[in-house]
Design a protein around this motif. Structure first.
Motif, short mmCIF file in Angstrom:
data_model
loop_
_atom_site.label_atom_id
_atom_site.label_comp_id
_atom_site.label_asym_id
_atom_site.label_seq_id
_atom_site.Cartn_x
_atom_site.Cartn_y
_atom_site.Cartn_z
N UNK A 135 0.83 -1.20 0.00
CA UNK A 135 0.00 0.00 0.00
C UNK A 135 0.87 1.26 0.00
N UNK A 136 1.94 1.24 0.80
CA UNK A 136 2.82 2.41 0.87
C UNK A 136 3.62 2.59 -0.42
N UNK A 137 4.14 1.49 -0.99
CA UNK A 137 4.83 1.57 -2.28
C UNK A 137 3.91 2.19 -3.33
N UNK A 138 2.66 1.76 -3.34
CA UNK A 138 1.70 2.24 -4.35
C UNK A 138 1.42 3.72 -4.19
N UNK A 139 1.25 4.17 -2.95
CA UNK A 139 1.00 5.60 -2.73
C UNK A 139 2.19 6.44 -3.19
N UNK A 140 3.40 6.02 -2.83
CA UNK A 140 4.59 6.77 -3.23
C UNK A 140 4.76 6.78 -4.75
N UNK A 141 4.55 5.61 -5.37
CA UNK A 141 4.76 5.51 -6.82
C UNK A 141 3.76 6.37 -7.58
N UNK A 142 2.51 6.41 -7.14
CA UNK A 142 1.51 7.22 -7.83
C UNK A 142 1.87 8.70 -7.76
N UNK A 143 2.27 9.17 -6.59
CA UNK A 143 2.63 10.59 -6.48
C UNK A 143 3.88 10.91 -7.30
N UNK A 144 4.87 10.01 -7.27
CA UNK A 144 6.09 10.26 -8.04
C UNK A 144 5.79 10.22 -9.54
N UNK A 145 4.92 9.30 -9.97
CA UNK A 145 4.55 9.22 -11.39
C UNK A 145 3.87 10.51 -11.84
N UNK A 146 2.98 11.05 -11.02
CA UNK A 146 2.32 12.30 -11.38
C UNK A 146 3.30 13.45 -11.45
N UNK A 147 4.29 13.46 -10.53
CA UNK A 147 5.32 14.51 -10.56
C UNK A 147 6.17 14.40 -11.83
N UNK A 148 6.54 13.17 -12.21
CA UNK A 148 7.35 12.97 -13.41
C UNK A 148 6.60 13.40 -14.67
N UNK A 149 5.29 13.16 -14.70
CA UNK A 149 4.51 13.58 -15.87
C UNK A 149 4.58 15.08 -16.08
N UNK A 150 4.81 15.82 -15.03
CA UNK A 150 4.84 17.29 -15.12
C UNK A 150 6.23 17.83 -15.45
N UNK A 151 7.24 16.96 -15.54
CA UNK A 151 8.61 17.42 -15.81
C UNK A 151 8.82 17.58 -17.32
N UNK A 152 9.31 18.71 -17.76
CA UNK A 152 9.46 18.95 -19.20
C UNK A 152 10.47 18.03 -19.88
N UNK A 153 11.41 17.49 -19.11
CA UNK A 153 12.43 16.61 -19.70
C UNK A 153 11.92 15.17 -19.90
N UNK A 154 10.72 14.88 -19.39
CA UNK A 154 10.16 13.53 -19.46
C UNK A 154 9.08 13.50 -20.54
N UNK A 155 9.24 12.58 -21.51
CA UNK A 155 8.28 12.52 -22.61
C UNK A 155 7.08 11.65 -22.29
N UNK A 156 7.25 10.63 -21.40
CA UNK A 156 6.14 9.75 -21.08
C UNK A 156 6.42 9.00 -19.79
N UNK A 157 5.37 8.74 -19.03
CA UNK A 157 5.46 7.95 -17.81
C UNK A 157 4.52 6.75 -17.93
N UNK A 158 5.01 5.58 -17.55
CA UNK A 158 4.22 4.35 -17.59
C UNK A 158 3.96 3.90 -16.15
N UNK A 159 2.71 3.97 -15.74
CA UNK A 159 2.33 3.53 -14.39
C UNK A 159 0.84 3.23 -14.39
N UNK A 160 0.42 2.03 -13.96
CA UNK A 160 -0.99 1.64 -14.06
C UNK A 160 -1.94 2.55 -13.31
#
Length: 393
Positions: free
Chosen positions: A264-289
């Motif tokens: 549960x904790x891994x999932x919470x951290x991963x979702x927030x980090x994935x959303x942060x990465x999506x907002x980074x201009x240097x990142x073209x795509x994020x893959x996370x279910x």
């Protein structure tokens, strides 16, 4: 199997299933570090070896600590039987060698861990077991690949490293319509987040090295399903010996006690980090279910309790830019392992999938700019800062 209440929830099963206090009354599980077991008489030895009397014989295939692990994991997955192995790759090897023969055919997803592709394509093929690779998320592709000699469907969901998600129930229906078995590698989710047997799969595979241990300490694996189905897998293990050690079984048993909390904790951290990465201009795509942008997001959220701890993202600038991000990390561990409380980062094209051909990597959607992060339990602000350093270069 040691008695437990089938109505217990996952958190309780992970702590209480598989405990037998009948000998000394230990509160913690006992660790039996012995190679063999002593019999009371020649008659008892004969009865044990001929399966006329249950009991321990030799630690290659019978050990009380390993049995406790097998019973606990079976309870968590809702399986009748579990065969514990020395590693996740040993689990896949034991499954195929136990259930298939020369001349048989496997249909597998293209989206697999690199060592699994090597096992299917370069080792099993030498023994006359062929494999066809299809798109993970397309049940029609699985149907089209079936041959008269197809015996096994094999997939990971979510897949490594792109976190693609398969419709387990739909693919199970295809397999069963053609008399084949469906084996699902449940490493990324574990039974804390997903239970493939309840969705129609016949077999569940685990690398217990990953989240089941959760601390990066030991190797282990498991094959789970109906007892009668897996008897040949156990027979292979008994003879060939890709055995889980008693010590490793004990370590993983202790890891299972915190499995639900950690996932549960891994999932919470991963979702927030994935959303942060999506907002980074240097990142073209994020893959996370767990992201709404994931192509199988709706399916994943139906099958899984949460998105899990693995995400993959693509850096603009290809391999050179991706390596800069890796080399700039100070907190995240540069290693290809996953499932630890410590976050890890790897460049799949040159590590986990480096031994497969460039054509196979391209078919699986793995690019040179891709990085996989197994999100641990550190502070999210610290993880973001660690990745931001490399993305800013």
């Amino acid at each position: 199997m040691t008695a437990f209440d089938p109505d217990w929830q996952t958190e309780t099963l992970a702590i209480r299933a598989g405990i037998d206090r009948s000998q000394f009354g230990e509160h913690s599980e006992a660790m039996y570090l012995t190679s063999s077991f002593v019999f009371e008489s020649a008659a008892q030895a004969a009865a044990r070896f001929s399966n006329q009397e249950p009991g321990n014989i030799y630690a290659r295939f019978t050990n009380p600590t390993v049995t406790a692990f097998q019973e606990r994991l079976a309870a968590l997955e809702g399986a009748e039987f579990c065969v514990a192995t020395a590693s996740g790759m040993a689990a896949i090897t034991s499954c195929v060698m136990g259930l298939l023969s020369a001349g048989d055919h496997i249909v597998s997803s293209k989206s697999l861990f690199g060592s699994t592709v090597q096992l299917f394509s370069t080792i099993f093929s030498r023994f006359g077991i062929e494999t066809s690779y299809v798109e993970l998320s397309d049940p029609a592709a699985w149907e089209a690949a079936v041959r008269p000699n197809t015996k096994l469907f094999f997939l990971e969901t979510p897949s490594n490293p792109l976190t693609e998600t398969a419709d387990i129930a739909a693919i199970a229906a295809v397999a069963h319509r053609h008399g084949a078995l469906l084996a699902v590698d449940n490493c990324f989710c574990t039974p804390a987040l997903q239970k493939p047997l309840q969705l129609g799969a016949d077999i569940v595979i685990h690398s217990a090295t990953k989240y089941l241990d959760g601390q990066g300490r030991v190797l282990g694996g498991a094959v789970l399903g109906q007892r009668q189905l897996l008897e040949p897998v156990f027979a292979f293990l008994r003879t060939a010996g890709p055995t889980l050690s008693a010590f490793n079984a004990w370590v993983i048993l202790k890891g299972l006690e915190t499995l639900q909390l950690r996932m549960d904790a891994h999932s919470r951290n991963a979702l927030e980090l994935a959303r942060w990465l999506e907002a980074q201009p240097q990142v073209s795509r994020v893959f996370y279910p767990g992201l709404e942008s994931h192509p199988q997001h709706e399916l994943a959220m139906r099958q899984q309790r949460a998105g899990g701890g693995i995400l993959t993202f693509e850096v603009k600038g290809g391999k050179e830019a991706a390596w800069r991000v890796v080399d700039a990390t100070r907190l995240i561990s540069i290693t290809a392992n996953l499932g630890d409380v410590k976050s890890t980062i790897t460049h799949p094209a040159s590590t986990t999938h480096g031994r497969i051909s460039p054509e196979a990597r391209a078919a699986a959607g793995i690019t040179d700019g891709m990085l996989r992060v197994a999100v641990g339990l550190e502070s999210l602000e610290d993880l973001k800062a660690d990745l931001a350093r490399g993305l800013a270069l």
